[in-house]
Design a protein around this motif. Sequence first.
Motif, PDB file in Angstrom:
ATOM      1  N   GLU A   1       1.009  -1.217  -0.135  1.00 43.90           N
ATOM      2  CA  GLU A   1      -0.062  -0.113   0.122  1.00 43.90           C
ATOM      3  C   GLU A   1       0.737   1.304   0.073  1.00 43.90           C
ATOM      4  O   GLU A   1       0.272   2.450   0.036  1.00 43.90           O
ATOM      5  N   ASN A   2       2.361   1.129   0.032  1.00 41.46           N
ATOM      6  CA  ASN A   2       3.058   2.035  -0.200  1.00 41.46           C
ATOM      7  C   ASN A   2       2.928   3.360   1.119  1.00 41.46           C
ATOM      8  O   ASN A   2       2.802   4.356   0.818  1.00 41.46           O
ATOM      9  N   ARG A   3       2.629   2.580   2.235  1.00 42.27           N
ATOM     10  CA  ARG A   3       2.509   3.460   3.297  1.00 42.27           C
ATOM     11  C   ARG A   3       3.546   3.041   4.552  1.00 42.27           C
ATOM     12  O   ARG A   3       4.208   1.705   4.767  1.00 42.27           O
ATOM     13  N   ALA A   4       4.034   3.879   5.200  1.00 39.98           N
ATOM     14  CA  ALA A   4       4.919   3.866   6.389  1.00 39.98           C
ATOM     15  C   ALA A   4       4.356   2.694   7.403  1.00 39.98           C
ATOM     16  O   ALA A   4       3.125   2.783   7.630  1.00 39.98           O
ATOM     17  N   ALA A   5       4.944   1.840   7.801  1.00 43.86           N
ATOM     18  CA  ALA A   5       4.978   0.886   8.905  1.00 43.86           C
ATOM     19  C   ALA A   5       5.580   1.385  10.375  1.00 43.86           C
ATOM     20  O   ALA A   5       6.835   0.782  10.361  1.00 43.86           O
ATOM     21  N   VAL A  20       8.499  10.758   8.897  1.00 47.35           N
ATOM     22  CA  VAL A  20       7.184  10.383   8.042  1.00 47.35           C
ATOM     23  C   VAL A  20       6.968  11.482   7.184  1.00 47.35           C
ATOM     24  O   VAL A  20       6.535  12.640   7.593  1.00 47.35           O
ATOM     25  N   ASP A  21       7.139  11.286   5.784  1.00 45.98           N
ATOM     26  CA  ASP A  21       6.912  12.491   4.970  1.00 45.98           C
ATOM     27  C   ASP A  21       7.694  13.714   5.358  1.00 45.98           C
ATOM     28  O   ASP A  21       7.172  14.674   5.190  1.00 45.98           O
ATOM     29  N   SER A 119     -10.769   5.133  11.004  1.00 48.30           N
ATOM     30  CA  SER A 119     -11.734   5.910  10.051  1.00 48.30           C
ATOM     31  C   SER A 119     -12.906   6.624  10.449  1.00 48.30           C
ATOM     32  O   SER A 119     -13.377   7.441   9.784  1.00 48.30           O
ATOM     33  N   TRP A 173      -2.373   7.465  13.662  1.00 44.02           N
ATOM     34  CA  TRP A 173      -1.745   8.214  12.678  1.00 44.02           C
ATOM     35  C   TRP A 173      -1.782   7.151  11.492  1.00 44.02           C
ATOM     36  O   TRP A 173      -1.949   5.865  11.746  1.00 44.02           O
ATOM     37  N   ASP A 174      -1.739   7.600  10.349  1.00 48.20           N
ATOM     38  CA  ASP A 174      -1.821   6.338   9.179  1.00 48.20           C
ATOM     39  C   ASP A 174      -0.843   5.654   8.996  1.00 48.20           C
ATOM     40  O   ASP A 174      -0.970   4.348   8.560  1.00 48.20           O
ATOM     41  N   TRP A 175       0.515   5.868   9.882  1.00 47.87           N
ATOM     42  CA  TRP A 175       1.324   4.898   9.616  1.00 47.87           C
ATOM     43  C   TRP A 175       1.349   4.012  10.872  1.00 47.87           C
ATOM     44  O   TRP A 175       2.505   3.060  11.178  1.00 47.87           O
ATOM     45  N   GLY A 177      -0.439   0.461  11.932  1.00 46.27           N
ATOM     46  CA  GLY A 177      -1.245  -0.571  11.345  1.00 46.27           C
ATOM     47  C   GLY A 177      -2.311  -1.102  12.464  1.00 46.27           C
ATOM     48  O   GLY A 177      -1.854  -0.974  13.748  1.00 46.27           O
TER      49      GLY A 177
END
Length: 211
Positions: A1-5, A20-21, A119, A173-175, A177
């Motif tokens: 998914e090309n997301r940081a973990a 991150v970014d 979400s 945060w999105d990073w 899981g």
Amino acid sequence: ENRAALHIALRKRSEDEIHVDGSDVIPDVHATLARIKLFADDVRDGQKKGCTGRIFRHVVNIGVGGSHIGPMFVAEACKNNQPSPLSVDFVSNLDVAQLNDVLEKLDPSETLFVICSKSFATAETMANARAARKWLVASLGEQAVAVHMSAVTVAHDKAAAFGVSQDFIFPIWDWVGGRHSLWSAMSLAAVLAVGYESFEQMLAGAEAMDE
């Protein structure tokens, strides 16, 4: 998914930077931990009260998957560390019978809900959250939502629209899981159950293993 973990950042107690970014996330993590500690201490000590002025005696965590199993595990594993003045229940089943079984033994004026949804749109979680909200409002009115409901989510705007006070909304945060979210504010109900010091010790142990 090309997301940081990068759930390791959640238990990073050193001054190391994790980016991150292009932005260091450690200051936000530590700021959130400080908020969790203050919130949990105030609820456990009776400083933070319900809308009728009565102290909270019951906490109900509403989540599913990682936002249910992880915090429930922490609350059970650490329950003897700092005995809680609160009863803490964990609800995940879409079958309303589970939630009803919990709510029928509780007093709305003494109950705090923790809605855990990254979400704020997870079907099972939001169905139970709406049922809990209806139960609360039926007894205490709309004003109770902002005092008796907290949320852990990325979608702060959705939680606010639901009626949760900004002071009661905690970030994830999105990073992070889902299966690793117990190291974050998703464990708010567990912290209420076992005390912040126990949670902090757990974070320190995790960082030691990371290192």
